[in-house]
Design an enzyme around this catalytic site. Sequence first.
Site, PDB file in Angstrom:
ATOM      1  N   HIS A   1     -17.388 -61.217 -10.816  1.00  0.00           N
ATOM      2  CA  HIS A   1     -17.301 -62.129 -11.887  1.00  0.00           C
ATOM      3  C   HIS A   1     -18.774 -62.099 -12.753  1.00  0.00           C
ATOM      4  CE1 HIS A   1     -20.285 -63.573  -8.632  1.00  0.00           C
ATOM      5  NE2 HIS A   1     -20.569 -64.490  -9.930  1.00  0.00           N
TER       6      HIS A   1
HETATM    7  C1  UD1 Z   1     -22.295 -68.834 -12.907  1.00  0.00           C
HETATM    8  C2  UD1 Z   1     -23.822 -68.503 -12.907  1.00  0.00           C
HETATM    9  C3  UD1 Z   1     -23.813 -67.064 -11.881  1.00  0.00           C
HETATM   10  C4  UD1 Z   1     -22.964 -67.311 -10.482  1.00  0.00           C
HETATM   11  C5  UD1 Z   1     -21.730 -67.663 -10.868  1.00  0.00           C
HETATM   12  C6  UD1 Z   1     -21.198 -68.511  -9.372  1.00  0.00           C
HETATM   13  C7  UD1 Z   1     -25.056 -68.480 -14.790  1.00  0.00           C
HETATM   14  C8  UD1 Z   1     -25.716 -67.726 -15.960  1.00  0.00           C
HETATM   15  N1  UD1 Z   1     -24.100 -67.771 -14.110  1.00  0.00           N
HETATM   16  O1  UD1 Z   1     -21.417 -67.763 -13.368  1.00  0.00           O
HETATM   17  O2  UD1 Z   1     -25.061 -66.816 -11.528  1.00  0.00           O
HETATM   18  O3  UD1 Z   1     -23.127 -66.124  -9.751  1.00  0.00           O
HETATM   19  O4  UD1 Z   1     -21.903 -68.994 -11.765  1.00  0.00           O
HETATM   20  O5  UD1 Z   1     -20.073 -68.392  -9.548  1.00  0.00           O
HETATM   21  O6  UD1 Z   1     -25.339 -69.846 -14.556  1.00  0.00           O
HETATM   22  N2  UD1 Z   1     -14.657 -71.191 -15.712  1.00  0.00           N
HETATM   23  C9  UD1 Z   1     -13.711 -71.817 -15.478  1.00  0.00           C
HETATM   24  N3  UD1 Z   1     -13.574 -72.995 -14.486  1.00  0.00           N
HETATM   25  C10 UD1 Z   1     -14.855 -73.059 -13.981  1.00  0.00           C
HETATM   26  C11 UD1 Z   1     -15.975 -72.464 -14.054  1.00  0.00           C
HETATM   27  C12 UD1 Z   1     -16.008 -71.715 -15.179  1.00  0.00           C
HETATM   28  O7  UD1 Z   1     -12.633 -71.683 -15.702  1.00  0.00           O
HETATM   29  O8  UD1 Z   1     -14.868 -74.118 -13.042  1.00  0.00           O
HETATM   30  C13 UD1 Z   1     -14.849 -70.288 -16.599  1.00  0.00           C
HETATM   31  C14 UD1 Z   1     -15.029 -70.399 -18.030  1.00  0.00           C
HETATM   32  O9  UD1 Z   1     -14.240 -69.885 -19.214  1.00  0.00           O
HETATM   33  C15 UD1 Z   1     -16.346 -70.054 -18.397  1.00  0.00           C
HETATM   34  C16 UD1 Z   1     -16.649 -68.897 -17.446  1.00  0.00           C
HETATM   35  O10 UD1 Z   1     -15.608 -69.205 -16.334  1.00  0.00           O
HETATM   36  O11 UD1 Z   1     -16.696 -69.901 -19.667  1.00  0.00           O
HETATM   37  C17 UD1 Z   1     -18.050 -68.616 -17.000  1.00  0.00           C
HETATM   38  O12 UD1 Z   1     -18.718 -69.945 -16.296  1.00  0.00           O
HETATM   39  P1  UD1 Z   1     -20.091 -70.038 -16.141  1.00  0.00           P
HETATM   40  O13 UD1 Z   1     -20.356 -71.246 -15.245  1.00  0.00           O
HETATM   41  O14 UD1 Z   1     -20.629 -70.314 -17.254  1.00  0.00           O
HETATM   42  O15 UD1 Z   1     -20.663 -68.729 -15.535  1.00  0.00           O
HETATM   43  P2  UD1 Z   1     -20.039 -68.085 -14.078  1.00  0.00           P
HETATM   44  O16 UD1 Z   1     -19.546 -66.539 -14.466  1.00  0.00           O
HETATM   45  O17 UD1 Z   1     -18.985 -68.821 -13.380  1.00  0.00           O
HETATM   46  N1  UDP Z   2     -16.896 -67.759  -2.214  1.00  0.00           N
HETATM   47  C1  UDP Z   2     -15.637 -68.742  -1.708  1.00  0.00           C
HETATM   48  N2  UDP Z   2     -14.438 -68.332  -2.097  1.00  0.00           N
HETATM   49  C2  UDP Z   2     -14.247 -67.335  -3.008  1.00  0.00           C
HETATM   50  C3  UDP Z   2     -15.286 -66.423  -3.597  1.00  0.00           C
HETATM   51  C4  UDP Z   2     -16.467 -66.590  -2.873  1.00  0.00           C
HETATM   52  O1  UDP Z   2     -15.624 -69.727  -0.932  1.00  0.00           O
HETATM   53  O2  UDP Z   2     -12.905 -67.050  -3.511  1.00  0.00           O
HETATM   54  C5  UDP Z   2     -18.080 -68.093  -1.444  1.00  0.00           C
HETATM   55  C6  UDP Z   2     -18.585 -66.932  -0.863  1.00  0.00           C
HETATM   56  O3  UDP Z   2     -18.294 -67.015   0.540  1.00  0.00           O
HETATM   57  C7  UDP Z   2     -20.087 -67.302  -1.154  1.00  0.00           C
HETATM   58  C8  UDP Z   2     -20.179 -67.908  -2.466  1.00  0.00           C
HETATM   59  O4  UDP Z   2     -19.006 -68.138  -2.735  1.00  0.00           O
HETATM   60  O5  UDP Z   2     -20.866 -68.287  -0.299  1.00  0.00           O
HETATM   61  C9  UDP Z   2     -20.779 -66.896  -3.350  1.00  0.00           C
HETATM   62  O6  UDP Z   2     -20.508 -67.267  -4.817  1.00  0.00           O
HETATM   63  P1  UDP Z   2     -20.130 -66.472  -6.137  1.00  0.00           P
HETATM   64  O7  UDP Z   2     -19.893 -65.151  -5.735  1.00  0.00           O
HETATM   65  O8  UDP Z   2     -19.290 -67.169  -7.058  1.00  0.00           O
HETATM   66  O9  UDP Z   2     -21.600 -66.449  -6.779  1.00  0.00           O
HETATM   67  P2  UDP Z   2     -23.104 -65.909  -6.274  1.00  0.00           P
HETATM   68  O10 UDP Z   2     -23.222 -65.810  -4.939  1.00  0.00           O
HETATM   69  O11 UDP Z   2     -22.950 -64.424  -6.983  1.00  0.00           O
HETATM   70  O12 UDP Z   2     -24.031 -66.641  -7.290  1.00  0.00           O
END
Ligand code: UD1
Ligand code: UDP
Length: 373
Positions: free
Chosen positions: A204
């Site tokens: 992601h």
């Molecule tokens: C964010 C964090 C990242 C973390 C990740 C965990 C920042 C800069 N990034 O990235 O460090 O690893 O969360 O998963 O804070 N979206 C949905 N539904 C949701 C959430 C997001 O559709 O519930 C989609 C939207 O199109 C959104 C995109 O995902 O624009 C990105 O979401 P965002 O929270 O901005 O960043 P992540 O990629 O989730």
């Molecule tokens: N995770 C989950 N379901 C999924 C993918 C990840 O429960 O489908 C959990 C995973 O076990 C870990 C956390 O989400 O504890 C990691 O989150 P993510 O990869 O979104 O963020 P990051 O750690 O890179 O910030």
Amino acid sequence: LKPAFVFGTRPEIIKLAPVIRAFERRGIEPLIVHTGQHYDYEMSKIFLEELELHKIDYHLEVGSGTQAYQTGMAMIKIEEVLMKEKPDVTLVQGDTNTVLAGALASVKLKIPVAHVEAGLRSFDRTMPEEINRILADHASEVLFAPTEEAKKNLEKEGIVEGVYVVGNTIVDAVLQNSEIAERKSRILETLGLKPKEYAVLTAHRAENTDSEENLKKLVEIIGSLPIVVVYPVHPRTEKRLKALGLWEELEAKEHVILTKPLGYLDFLKLQKNARFVLTDSGGIQEESIILNVPCLTLRYNTERPETIKAGGNVLVGLEKDRVLYYVDKLLNDEEFYSRMANAKNPFGDGKAGERIAEILIGLYEKGELRVKS
Ligand code: UD1
Ligand code: UDP
């Protein structure tokens, strides 16, 4: 002591739940603020349910947007809550935009910030997370570094006071939930999988999803894996795959199982029983070494170098040949496999949450929990 927890995304919920529980065990009911950075059921509520975090005091519904929009909206809304509630300390975890917003809003109100998972550095300033980590650490009064290496990173930036090496709360989360997951989750049956006969993949990270070239490389890698691969797709990546017409390509591959993001219990069970993991996630790099599952990281750097040094993780980037080389070794070279699988967890003993609660209560009682002049 009145602690406020500010979180907004999947990993923050997972990694802060053990800290919230540690306060509750000491008779302290923290204030809980959810920014709503993640809002889909599969990205937020399912974790609140599974981890039994039933009380959210404020749901700020910030949602998605550009970096500045999301951070700015979160700051404005967090500030309002903090002004009204006047907690003694604000706890944030990790490196998301929610963390930066929470830390800045809080310290400017002279409410001290405690940063859980402080001191991680990828040294790659093109990542939004790296900027968030650096700024949040510098806005914090109390820094809970997971490892000695993280503490050293802080030292190099001149942060020496208020630093405590406590381990990473992900160990607490895994230890508290993996047995429950083993018992409750039916994910292997649902997907028709046998232990150690499949791989798990997640991706992601902005650098892997926003660039069309990189996303195509990722799809190419997934398509050429010689093992069944389960891929729970983050909504960000799902949108991009669909927009670029790559979703159908992946769906058509017989060895690829695409799913919605999974709940924590299903994901833990899936991860624990996988032959290996391919990921660009930070938390999953940590969990795989805790669960004794080899990890190949789809990035060129990591803020978790301890996992590499311990031998449980390899940076493979998006280089197909490199990925396939390691996949082949993990499938066919038992000695190599077992060396990676038996790498020692560098993130502590699963009592980080308890230590964090104890330390903050101790500082508060000594009158030392304040923004220093
Ligand atoms: C964010 C964090 C990242 C973390 C990740 C965990 C920042 C800069 N990034 O990235 O460090 O690893 O969360 O998963 O804070 N979206 C949905 N539904 C949701 C959430 C997001 O559709 O519930 C989609 C939207 O199109 C959104 C995109 O995902 O624009 C990105 O979401 P965002 O929270 O901005 O960043 P992540 O990629 O989730
Ligand atoms: N995770 C989950 N379901 C999924 C993918 C990840 O429960 O489908 C959990 C995973 O076990 C870990 C956390 O989400 O504890 C990691 O989150 P993510 O990869 O979104 O963020 P990051 O750690 O890179 O910030």
